[in-house]
Design a protein around this motif. Structure first.
Motif, PDB file in Angstrom:
ATOM      1  N   TYR A  44       1.017  -6.115  -0.163  1.00 19.25           N
ATOM      2  CA  TYR A  44       0.271  -5.467   0.704  1.00 19.25           C
ATOM      3  C   TYR A  44      -0.603  -6.338   1.771  1.00 19.25           C
ATOM      4  N   ALA A  49       7.393  -6.022   1.902  1.00 18.58           N
ATOM      5  CA  ALA A  49       7.861  -4.832   0.807  1.00 18.58           C
ATOM      6  C   ALA A  49       8.902  -5.647  -0.257  1.00 18.58           C
ATOM      7  N   PRO A  57       6.330   0.929   0.845  1.00 20.53           N
ATOM      8  CA  PRO A  57       5.401   0.984   2.008  1.00 20.53           C
ATOM      9  C   PRO A  57       4.097   0.536   1.935  1.00 20.53           C
ATOM     10  N   ARG A  58       3.354  -0.041   3.036  1.00 21.13           N
ATOM     11  CA  ARG A  58       2.097  -0.528   2.541  1.00 21.13           C
ATOM     12  C   ARG A  58       1.079   0.459   2.207  1.00 21.13           C
ATOM     13  N   GLU A  59       1.184   1.883   2.835  1.00 17.77           N
ATOM     14  CA  GLU A  59       0.311   2.855   2.630  1.00 17.77           C
ATOM     15  C   GLU A  59       0.200   3.315   1.105  1.00 17.77           C
TER      16      GLU A  59
END
Length: 282
Positions: A44, A49, A57-59
């Motif tokens: 993150y 990734a 994904p980051r979220e």
């Protein structure tokens, strides 16, 4: 019951004084934090990734590191790696008694065999419950720290979700621990028991499920193996998409998984008590 509780206290004392006991438990806590939080946090913060984070994904990475996701996250590694370590613990706890000769002393000079081995099973169950609670608290603390440093919500999961996660973790790790205890009794030693158990957890079940994918008649068996039930229960808690952790499945429903795990735990515990009670110690 008095004899069982006294024997259980003695067995818990033996486990607490045994370095291998703390090594196995500490290893699981460390692996749990590493794979559930460290790798995801690194992915993150670096914006990459990678395989460490299953390409999420980051979220979604941040979502999995929040306190509200702890019941889901801390059970993901239990199906295979956590289960393998707890199987090792169960195999060592029972199998070492043959290597050291302590079973002969305990079963000939102490309470009845049923009381002694029943106390061993009880002590292992209590150990699993304590480990799951500690892992849940540690994971919640780490998740809260990450959420605080990243300006995210500190909201905890609902009480029902907490109980579901703790109960699921106890069912998964408890089943594998009792499986290890039975293998230790069958093999009459820690080394062969550990080897056989790890081969089953990490190799045999995965191969059988692979064969079932191309040979449907054996699917009825592979769909109800111990690892399948454990992986399906862990998978039933998932709320985030993306690739699943190794060993996490969606073959059985949550109810079917719990029934299968309970049946296996009872079978393994009963088999261990019966085998040591009926067999000559020589």
């Amino acid at each position: 019951m008095t004899d069982v509780m006294a024997s259980a206290r003695a067995e818990l004392l033996r486990l607490r004084k045994w370095p291998a006991f703390w090594i196995v438990l500490g290893t699981w806590i460390l692996l749990n934090l590493t794979f559930a939080y460290l790798f995801n946090y690194l992915a993150y913060t670096t914006g990459s990734a990678t395989r460490m984070s299953n390409g999420l994904p980051r979220e979604l990475l941040m979502q999995q590191m929040m306190p509200a996701a702890v019941p889901e996250v801390f059970t993901q590694g239990m199906a295979m790696f956590g289960g393998a370590l707890m199987l090792v613990l169960g195999a060592l706890a029972v199998g070492s008694g043959y290597g050291w000769g302590s079973w002969k002393t305990a079963l000939t000079q102490g309470p009845s065999r049923v009381h002694v081995i029943g106390a061993v099973v009880l002590s292992l169950v209590l150990t699993v419950v304590a480990l799951v609670l500690v892992a849940f608290v540690v994971d919640t603390g780490v998740a809260a720290f990450i959420a605080g440093t990243q300006g995210q919500s500190l909201a905890l999961p609902t009480a029902g979700r907490m109980l579901l996660g703790i109960g699921s973790g106890t069912a998964i790790l408890g089943m594998w621990t009792l499986a290890g205890a039975l293998i230790g009794a069958v093999a009459r030693g820690p080394a062969p028991a550990v080897g056989l158990g790890l081969v089953w957890v990490l190799v045999v079940e995965n191969l059988l499920r692979g064969v079932a994918a191309i040979f449907a008649p054996i699917r009825a068996i592979t769909d109800h193996l111990p690892g399948t039930a454990a992986g399906s229960l862990a998978g039933s808690l998932r709320t985030v998409g993306g690739p699943a952790t190794p060993g996490v499945l969606d073959i059985l429903s949550r109810g079917e998984s719990l029934i299968a795990l309970t049946a296996y735990a009872i079978l393994f515990a009963t088999g261990t008590v019966w085998l040591i009670r009926r067999r000559d110690m020589v």
